[in-house]
Design a protein around this motif. Structure first.
Motif, PDB file in Angstrom:
ATOM      1  N   ALA A 177       7.985  12.886  -0.303  1.00  0.00           N
ATOM      2  CA  ALA A 177       7.109  13.961  -0.160  1.00  0.00           C
ATOM      3  C   ALA A 177       6.948  14.603  -1.644  1.00  0.00           C
ATOM      4  CB  ALA A 177       7.989  15.060   0.654  1.00  0.00           C
ATOM      5  N   ASP A 178       7.847  14.262  -2.706  1.00  0.00           N
ATOM      6  CA  ASP A 178       7.604  15.132  -3.971  1.00  0.00           C
ATOM      7  C   ASP A 178       7.135  14.028  -4.924  1.00  0.00           C
ATOM      8  OD1 ASP A 178       9.787  13.423  -4.049  1.00  0.00           O
ATOM      9  OD2 ASP A 178      11.096  14.940  -4.978  1.00  0.00           O
ATOM     10  N   PRO A 187       9.712   6.535  -7.729  1.00  0.00           N
ATOM     11  CA  PRO A 187      10.900   6.067  -7.160  1.00  0.00           C
ATOM     12  C   PRO A 187      11.079   6.433  -5.750  1.00  0.00           C
ATOM     13  CG  PRO A 187      11.312   8.138  -8.615  1.00  0.00           C
ATOM     14  CD  PRO A 187       9.796   7.573  -8.540  1.00  0.00           C
ATOM     15  N   GLY A 188      11.983   5.801  -5.219  1.00  0.00           N
ATOM     16  CA  GLY A 188      12.512   6.299  -3.822  1.00  0.00           C
ATOM     17  C   GLY A 188      11.830   5.764  -2.537  1.00  0.00           C
ATOM     18  N   MET A 189      10.654   4.952  -2.967  1.00  0.00           N
ATOM     19  CA  MET A 189       9.704   4.654  -1.606  1.00  0.00           C
ATOM     20  C   MET A 189      10.777   3.731  -0.788  1.00  0.00           C
ATOM     21  SD  MET A 189       6.069   4.158  -3.236  1.00  0.00           S
ATOM     22  CE  MET A 189       6.554   2.814  -4.585  1.00  0.00           C
ATOM     23  N   ALA A 190       9.939   3.379   0.492  1.00  0.00           N
ATOM     24  CA  ALA A 190      10.752   2.810   1.493  1.00  0.00           C
ATOM     25  C   ALA A 190       9.508   1.729   2.169  1.00  0.00           C
ATOM     26  CB  ALA A 190      11.712   3.394   2.375  1.00  0.00           C
ATOM     27  N   LEU A 222       0.886  -1.183   0.045  1.00  0.00           N
ATOM     28  CA  LEU A 222      -0.283   0.047  -0.055  1.00  0.00           C
ATOM     29  C   LEU A 222       0.769   1.190   0.013  1.00  0.00           C
ATOM     30  CD1 LEU A 222      -2.982   1.130   0.390  1.00  0.00           C
ATOM     31  CD2 LEU A 222      -2.064   1.466   2.705  1.00  0.00           C
ATOM     32  N   VAL A 223       0.709   2.098  -0.968  1.00  0.00           N
ATOM     33  CA  VAL A 223       1.512   3.254  -1.064  1.00  0.00           C
ATOM     34  C   VAL A 223       0.756   4.371  -0.225  1.00  0.00           C
ATOM     35  CG1 VAL A 223       2.445   5.118  -2.678  1.00  0.00           C
ATOM     36  CG2 VAL A 223       2.607   2.696  -3.344  1.00  0.00           C
ATOM     37  N   ILE A 224       1.613   4.989   0.722  1.00  0.00           N
ATOM     38  CA  ILE A 224       0.847   5.969   1.540  1.00  0.00           C
ATOM     39  C   ILE A 224       1.832   7.112   1.900  1.00  0.00           C
ATOM     40  CG2 ILE A 224       1.956   4.564   3.662  1.00  0.00           C
ATOM     41  CD1 ILE A 224      -0.469   5.303   5.217  1.00  0.00           C
ATOM     42  N   ASP A 225       0.973   8.110   1.996  1.00  0.00           N
ATOM     43  CA  ASP A 225       1.529   9.514   1.934  1.00  0.00           C
ATOM     44  C   ASP A 225       0.855  10.048   3.443  1.00  0.00           C
ATOM     45  OD1 ASP A 225       2.413  12.039   2.311  1.00  0.00           O
ATOM     46  OD2 ASP A 225       1.482  12.562   0.126  1.00  0.00           O
ATOM     47  N   PRO A 226       1.505   9.797   4.640  1.00  0.00           N
ATOM     48  CA  PRO A 226       0.870  10.073   5.820  1.00  0.00           C
ATOM     49  C   PRO A 226       0.662  11.438   6.129  1.00  0.00           C
ATOM     50  CG  PRO A 226       2.866   8.611   6.236  1.00  0.00           C
ATOM     51  CD  PRO A 226       2.750   8.830   4.795  1.00  0.00           C
TER      52      PRO A 226
END
Length: 176
Positions: free
Chosen positions: A134-135, A99-102, A50-54
């Protein structure tokens, strides 16, 4: 270490959903050669995230091309995947274009066993969560009809219970 061996270790270390976790382990014991691969028609382990942006209180879902449902990113393990976590992160990156997710630390967030159409009967999905930078700018992949950010409270209106449970469990782990 093989991907099969990694999956067994990950599942042995997973402390929730005991009955389902044991089902996965029994499946892998019964299918030591093909339980991780699409060719196993009795079912196979898949990896998703699940890609999340808290910081913005939202998750990115994909409108799956075949299933026509809003889902988290994920899919089949591939021979080049070093681990389940690597497979989940690869799938999240490929399907979101970000790119650059963790991955969130602590291993899988949930397990979800679901039937699928076709010669294979079921997916034994190991579900992780990935933090979007964030970006982050998403890009639709060939496997998707659409990508869209949804506020946490919008997810129940568009996705099935498995996605809702994944969002809830991810938020609980993040304490948001």
């Amino acid at each position: 270490m093989s991907l099969h061996d990694d999956a067994v270790l990950v599942l042995k270390g997973y402390e929730d959903q005991e009955e389902l976790r044991q089902y996965y382990l029994d499946h892998l014991a019964a299918h030591p050669d093909d339980g991780m691969w699409k060719a196993c028609t009795d079912g196979h382990v898949t990896a998703s995230a699940l890609v999340i942006d808290p910081s913005r209180g939202r998750v990115l879902l994909t409108l799956h091309k075949k299933l026509q449902m809003w889902l988290q990113m994920g899919g089949h393990c591939e021979p080049g995947d070093a681990s389940l976590a690597a497979a989940a992160l690869r799938e999240a990156t490929e399907e979101s274009g970000i790119p650059g997710m963790a991955l969130l630390p602590g291993g899988p967030v949930r397990l979800d066993r679901h039937p699928i159409p076709g010669p294979c009967t079921q997916h034994l999905d190991v579900q992780y969560a990935a933090l979007a930078p964030a970006d982050a700018v998403e890009a639709i992949s060939d496997e998707s009809l659409d990508l869209r950010w949804f506020a946490y409270d919008e997810v129940p209106a568009v996705a099935d219970e498995s996605v809702v449970r994944l969002v809830e469990a991810t938020r609980e782990r993040l304490q948001v």
